[in-house]
Write a protein that holds these residues in place. Structure first.
Motif, PDB file in Angstrom:
ATOM      1  N   LYS A   1     -20.373  18.930 -30.000  1.00 24.27           N
ATOM      2  CA  LYS A   1     -19.189  18.829 -30.195  1.00 24.27           C
ATOM      3  C   LYS A   1     -19.204  20.098 -29.345  1.00 24.27           C
ATOM      4  O   LYS A   1     -19.730  20.771 -29.423  1.00 24.27           O
ATOM      5  N   ILE A   2     -17.946  20.713 -29.242  1.00 26.90           N
ATOM      6  CA  ILE A   2     -17.581  21.362 -28.675  1.00 26.90           C
ATOM      7  C   ILE A   2     -16.355  22.613 -29.695  1.00 26.90           C
ATOM      8  O   ILE A   2     -15.625  22.152 -29.870  1.00 26.90           O
ATOM      9  N   GLN A   3     -17.390  23.721 -30.520  1.00 29.10           N
ATOM     10  CA  GLN A   3     -15.927  24.515 -31.166  1.00 29.10           C
ATOM     11  C   GLN A   3     -15.307  25.385 -30.705  1.00 29.10           C
ATOM     12  O   GLN A   3     -15.600  26.328 -30.542  1.00 29.10           O
ATOM     13  N   THR A   4     -13.674  25.124 -30.822  1.00 29.47           N
ATOM     14  CA  THR A   4     -13.262  25.956 -30.358  1.00 29.47           C
ATOM     15  C   THR A   4     -12.058  26.424 -31.377  1.00 29.47           C
ATOM     16  O   THR A   4     -11.539  26.431 -32.154  1.00 29.47           O
ATOM     17  N   SER A   5     -11.082  27.325 -31.495  1.00 31.07           N
ATOM     18  CA  SER A   5     -10.047  28.428 -31.719  1.00 31.07           C
ATOM     19  C   SER A   5      -9.069  27.478 -32.312  1.00 31.07           C
ATOM     20  O   SER A   5      -8.586  27.226 -33.753  1.00 31.07           O
ATOM     21  N   GLN A   6      -8.613  26.571 -31.898  1.00 26.87           N
ATOM     22  CA  GLN A   6      -8.019  25.268 -32.790  1.00 26.87           C
ATOM     23  C   GLN A   6      -8.218  23.804 -32.391  1.00 26.87           C
ATOM     24  O   GLN A   6      -7.948  23.575 -33.160  1.00 26.87           O
ATOM     25  N   GLY A   7      -9.386  24.081 -32.053  1.00 27.67           N
ATOM     26  CA  GLY A   7     -10.074  22.469 -33.379  1.00 27.67           C
ATOM     27  C   GLY A   7     -12.031  22.394 -32.237  1.00 27.67           C
ATOM     28  O   GLY A   7     -12.183  23.467 -31.247  1.00 27.67           O
ATOM     29  N   ILE A   8     -12.475  21.112 -32.718  1.00 30.02           N
ATOM     30  CA  ILE A   8     -13.752  21.213 -32.292  1.00 30.02           C
ATOM     31  C   ILE A   8     -13.039  19.782 -31.187  1.00 30.02           C
ATOM     32  O   ILE A   8     -12.804  18.732 -31.361  1.00 30.02           O
ATOM     33  N   TYR A   9     -13.412  20.683 -30.044  1.00 33.68           N
ATOM     34  CA  TYR A   9     -13.317  19.046 -28.873  1.00 33.68           C
ATOM     35  C   TYR A   9     -14.626  18.419 -28.957  1.00 33.68           C
ATOM     36  O   TYR A   9     -16.297  18.507 -29.055  1.00 33.68           O
ATOM     37  N   VAL A  10     -14.462  16.702 -29.407  1.00 30.28           N
ATOM     38  CA  VAL A  10     -15.221  16.185 -29.785  1.00 30.28           C
ATOM     39  C   VAL A  10     -14.485  14.616 -28.928  1.00 30.28           C
ATOM     40  O   VAL A  10     -13.915  14.423 -28.916  1.00 30.28           O
ATOM     41  N   LYS A  11     -16.133  14.163 -28.703  1.00 29.00           N
ATOM     42  CA  LYS A  11     -15.519  12.148 -28.490  1.00 29.00           C
ATOM     43  C   LYS A  11     -15.706  11.349 -29.661  1.00 29.00           C
ATOM     44  O   LYS A  11     -15.529  11.436 -30.976  1.00 29.00           O
ATOM     45  N   PRO A  12     -14.148  10.312 -29.688  1.00 28.08           N
ATOM     46  CA  PRO A  12     -13.793   9.719 -30.421  1.00 28.08           C
ATOM     47  C   PRO A  12     -15.025   8.752 -31.028  1.00 28.08           C
ATOM     48  O   PRO A  12     -15.202   8.492 -32.412  1.00 28.08           O
ATOM     49  N   LEU A  13     -15.805   8.292 -29.752  1.00 30.75           N
ATOM     50  CA  LEU A  13     -17.243   7.398 -30.741  1.00 30.75           C
ATOM     51  C   LEU A  13     -17.932   8.519 -31.596  1.00 30.75           C
ATOM     52  O   LEU A  13     -18.513   7.706 -32.636  1.00 30.75           O
ATOM     53  N   THR A  14     -17.961   9.753 -31.761  1.00 29.81           N
ATOM     54  CA  THR A  14     -18.578  10.785 -31.972  1.00 29.81           C
ATOM     55  C   THR A  14     -18.213  10.664 -33.778  1.00 29.81           C
ATOM     56  O   THR A  14     -18.596  10.835 -34.567  1.00 29.81           O
ATOM     57  N   VAL A  15     -16.851  11.077 -34.324  1.00 29.00           N
ATOM     58  CA  VAL A  15     -16.069  11.012 -34.842  1.00 29.00           C
ATOM     59  C   VAL A  15     -16.973  10.173 -35.857  1.00 29.00           C
ATOM     60  O   VAL A  15     -16.294   9.654 -37.215  1.00 29.00           O
TER      61      VAL A  15
ATOM     62  N   GLU B   1     -10.122  12.962 -25.960  1.00 25.07           N
ATOM     63  CA  GLU B   1      -9.309  13.150 -25.433  1.00 25.07           C
ATOM     64  C   GLU B   1      -9.590  11.266 -25.467  1.00 25.07           C
ATOM     65  O   GLU B   1     -10.525  10.676 -25.257  1.00 25.07           O
ATOM     66  N   ALA B   2      -8.842   9.956 -24.605  1.00 24.51           N
ATOM     67  CA  ALA B   2      -8.898   8.869 -25.048  1.00 24.51           C
ATOM     68  C   ALA B   2      -8.069   8.193 -24.193  1.00 24.51           C
ATOM     69  O   ALA B   2      -6.787   8.403 -23.435  1.00 24.51           O
ATOM     70  N   LYS B   3      -7.918   7.173 -23.659  1.00 24.84           N
ATOM     71  CA  LYS B   3      -6.955   5.811 -23.280  1.00 24.84           C
ATOM     72  C   LYS B   3      -5.690   5.644 -24.765  1.00 24.84           C
ATOM     73  O   LYS B   3      -6.891   4.405 -25.345  1.00 24.84           O
ATOM     74  N   PHE B   4      -4.255   5.359 -24.471  1.00 25.14           N
ATOM     75  CA  PHE B   4      -3.724   5.117 -25.364  1.00 25.14           C
ATOM     76  C   PHE B   4      -4.494   3.023 -25.449  1.00 25.14           C
ATOM     77  O   PHE B   4      -4.329   2.687 -24.033  1.00 25.14           O
TER      78      PHE B   4
ATOM     79  N   THR C   1      -0.059   1.168 -22.418  1.00 26.46           N
ATOM     80  CA  THR C   1      -1.934   0.906 -22.001  1.00 26.46           C
ATOM     81  C   THR C   1      -2.678   1.457 -20.979  1.00 26.46           C
ATOM     82  O   THR C   1      -1.728   1.203 -20.043  1.00 26.46           O
ATOM     83  N   ASP C   2      -3.356   2.775 -21.508  1.00 29.39           N
ATOM     84  CA  ASP C   2      -4.419   3.068 -20.587  1.00 29.39           C
ATOM     85  C   ASP C   2      -4.370   4.334 -20.054  1.00 29.39           C
ATOM     86  O   ASP C   2      -4.077   4.621 -19.174  1.00 29.39           O
ATOM     87  N   ASP C   3      -2.444   5.083 -21.079  1.00 27.96           N
ATOM     88  CA  ASP C   3      -2.097   6.037 -20.440  1.00 27.96           C
ATOM     89  C   ASP C   3      -3.459   7.201 -21.147  1.00 27.96           C
ATOM     90  O   ASP C   3      -4.091   7.402 -22.456  1.00 27.96           O
ATOM     91  N   GLU C   4      -3.831   7.756 -20.404  1.00 25.91           N
ATOM     92  CA  GLU C   4      -5.398   8.895 -21.116  1.00 25.91           C
ATOM     93  C   GLU C   4      -3.920  10.246 -21.801  1.00 25.91           C
ATOM     94  O   GLU C   4      -3.261  10.358 -21.517  1.00 25.91           O
ATOM     95  N   ILE C   5      -4.180   9.910 -23.093  1.00 25.50           N
ATOM     96  CA  ILE C   5      -4.006  10.965 -23.403  1.00 25.50           C
ATOM     97  C   ILE C   5      -4.907  12.022 -24.686  1.00 25.50           C
ATOM     98  O   ILE C   5      -6.177  11.904 -24.356  1.00 25.50           O
ATOM     99  N   GLN C   6      -4.527  13.358 -25.063  1.00 25.32           N
ATOM    100  CA  GLN C   6      -5.445  14.030 -25.646  1.00 25.32           C
ATOM    101  C   GLN C   6      -4.417  14.291 -27.509  1.00 25.32           C
ATOM    102  O   GLN C   6      -3.641  14.106 -26.876  1.00 25.32           O
ATOM    103  N   ILE C   7      -5.364  14.313 -28.310  1.00 25.71           N
ATOM    104  CA  ILE C   7      -4.877  14.241 -29.254  1.00 25.71           C
ATOM    105  C   ILE C   7      -5.256  15.163 -29.881  1.00 25.71           C
ATOM    106  O   ILE C   7      -7.342  15.713 -30.496  1.00 25.71           O
ATOM    107  N   LYS C   8      -4.656  15.691 -31.079  1.00 28.69           N
ATOM    108  CA  LYS C   8      -5.054  17.018 -31.812  1.00 28.69           C
ATOM    109  C   LYS C   8      -4.597  16.812 -33.037  1.00 28.69           C
ATOM    110  O   LYS C   8      -3.559  16.353 -33.549  1.00 28.69           O
ATOM    111  N   GLY C   9      -5.860  16.424 -33.942  1.00 33.22           N
ATOM    112  CA  GLY C   9      -5.838  16.589 -35.319  1.00 33.22           C
ATOM    113  C   GLY C   9      -6.564  17.080 -36.806  1.00 33.22           C
ATOM    114  O   GLY C   9      -7.558  17.403 -36.165  1.00 33.22           O
ATOM    115  N   ILE C  10      -6.291  16.368 -37.630  1.00 33.12           N
ATOM    116  CA  ILE C  10      -7.478  16.339 -38.331  1.00 33.12           C
ATOM    117  C   ILE C  10      -7.919  15.086 -39.189  1.00 33.12           C
ATOM    118  O   ILE C  10      -7.281  15.063 -39.918  1.00 33.12           O
TER     119      ILE C  10
END
Length: 168
Positions: free
Chosen positions: A43-57, A72-75, A131-140
């Motif tokens: 995981k990488i911490q920034t001022s906007q949040g933690i960049y992390v892979k979905p499987l890590t979460v 980042e993931a595929k919808f 399906t398969d669109d690449e997306i960036q998700i920010k959330g809590i």
């Protein structure tokens, strides 16, 4: 000021993952940061949040509880999964959920252990997602009920559209 944030992020990535050289630091932009993060398993911490892979979460939802994350993931598809569940309530009147694809297999399998909730008013802006669109998700991550990651999506961004399927 924004470029300083990117440089700081890239320095952290460089030190922890050894994937970026200091000679490229002056040409840093958001796309380069995003590409570099795809290859980092930590995981990488920034001022906007933690960049992390979905499987890590998914593998450790308690670690990210009440924290802002960026993934980042595929919808995969919109869904009703997890809506109206009392232990992690998101009303189906106000929210819609969606699924992303697992990135640890070549098979088409949704990551159902991650519940992603988007306000209906926001979801209307993304009705053309496919399906398969690449997306960036920010959330809590607001809950770890059932040992799953329950995420209130605060921002959704399409990074790359999936190619159209050819019709015969």
């Amino acid at each position: 000021m924004n470029s300083l944030k990117y440089i700081k992020t890239l320095l952290i990535i460089s030190l922890t993952a050894g994937i970026i050289t200091t000679s490229t630091m002056h040409n840093v932009n958001a796309e380069q940061t995003s590409e570099a993060l795809k290859s980092v398993s930590q995981k990488i911490q920034t001022s906007q949040g933690i960049y992390v892979k979905p499987l890590t979460v998914v593998n450790s939802p308690k670690t990210y509880l009440n924290k802002s994350i960026i993934m980042e993931a595929k919808f995969d598809k919109f869904s009703t999964l997890g809506l109206d569940y009392k232990a992690a309530m998101k009303s189906s009147k106000d929210y819609i959920s969606f699924l992303i694809k697992r990135d640890d297999t070549s098979f088409n399998i949704p990551l159902s252990e991650m519940k992603l909730f988007l306000k209906r008013s926001t979801a209307e802006k993304f009705i053309d997602l496919k399906t398969d669109d690449e997306i960036q998700i920010k959330g809590i991550v607001f809950s770890d009920a059932l040992d799953d990651a329950w995420i209130d999506v605060t921002e959704l961004k399409v990074i790359k559209k999936a190619p159209d399927e050819k019709k015969n």
